[in-house]
Design a protein around this motif. Structure first.
Motif, PDB file in Angstrom:
ATOM      1  N   ALA A   1       0.831  -1.205   0.000  1.00 19.47           N
ATOM      2  CA  ALA A   1       0.000   0.000   0.000  1.00 19.47           C
ATOM      3  C   ALA A   1       0.863   1.252   0.000  1.00 19.47           C
TER       4      ALA A   1
ATOM      5  N   ALA B   1       0.567   5.461   0.834  1.00 20.58           N
ATOM      6  CA  ALA B   1      -0.254   6.445   1.545  1.00 20.58           C
ATOM      7  C   ALA B   1      -0.357   7.718   0.711  1.00 20.58           C
TER       8      ALA B   1
ATOM      9  N   GLU C   1      -5.938   9.781   5.496  1.00 22.99           N
ATOM     10  CA  GLU C   1      -6.702   8.613   5.964  1.00 22.99           C
ATOM     11  C   GLU C   1      -5.907   7.322   5.759  1.00 22.99           C
ATOM     12  N   MET C   2      -5.276   7.189   4.586  1.00 23.54           N
ATOM     13  CA  MET C   2      -4.497   5.982   4.314  1.00 23.54           C
ATOM     14  C   MET C   2      -3.249   5.945   5.188  1.00 23.54           C
ATOM     15  N   ARG C   3      -2.616   7.080   5.419  1.00 26.49           N
ATOM     16  CA  ARG C   3      -1.452   7.117   6.318  1.00 26.49           C
ATOM     17  C   ARG C   3      -1.845   6.644   7.709  1.00 26.49           C
TER      18      ARG C   3
ATOM     19  N   LYS D   1      -4.327   4.643   8.500  1.00 24.17           N
ATOM     20  CA  LYS D   1      -4.596   3.198   8.443  1.00 24.17           C
ATOM     21  C   LYS D   1      -3.291   2.413   8.471  1.00 24.17           C
TER      22      LYS D   1
END
Length: 173
Positions: A37, A39, A43-45, A47
């Protein structure tokens, strides 16, 4: 004892990564996490930070969003590898407009040559509706085909639903 290749499938937020992490930890030995994944937003960072914190310091982590061959080649025979996840790897390649025949051949060659057992996490996307746009349909078809190829090669295939594992092929160690 884990087979050379295991596949852990499940839908989004099904508990597949947590289950796969437990499978690797229970196998004993050193743990290598191959992160696919990237980032691209806050939000992704967040997660990815939660996942990293959950795993803790016992894991060696290599980031390999597209080129998994060097990361799989870096695995030692005394390690167990968790590749999390094939879905993000595929998405990264599709968005980069990669040659998927070449990318998948390189992936399978690297899996075959890996010195350590590998557990691959992947999303099962075949249970959802047919997407309404061409890119999403291309992704869904490519993900289904990739999962089928991984499952055919794997000695253990587990589907995780609501955190509960269902063994589809092989036996849990």
């Amino acid at each position: 004892m884990l087979p050379r290749l295991s596949l852990v499938l499940g839908g989004a937020a099904s508990g597949k990564s947590v289950f796969a992490e437990g499978l690797v930890a229970a196998a004993g030995g050193a743990r290598l996490y191959l992160a696919t994944a990237e980032a691209h937003d806050a939000e992704m960072r967040a997660k990815l930070d939660r996942h990293r914190a959950r795993r803790g310091p016992a894991w060696r982590t290599l980031e390999a969003p597209r080129d998994l061959a060097p990361a799989l080649g870096a695995a030692r025979a005394d390690e167990v590898v968790l590749l999390d996840c094939a879905t993000m790897w595929l998405s990264n390649h599709l968005l980069a407009d990669s040659d998927m025949v070449e990318a998948e051949a390189a992936l399978f060659d690297a899996l075959d040559a890996c010195a350590a057992p590998v557990v691959v996490v992947s999303n099962e996307v075949g249970l959802s509706v047919v997407p309404d746009n061409a890119l999403a349909r291309r992704f869904q078809n490519a993900q289904g085909a990739l999962n089928q190829q991984l499952a055919a090669r794997a000695g253990l295939v587990v589907n995780v639903i609501a955190g509960l594992p269902q063994v589809l092929k092989g036996h849990l160690p």
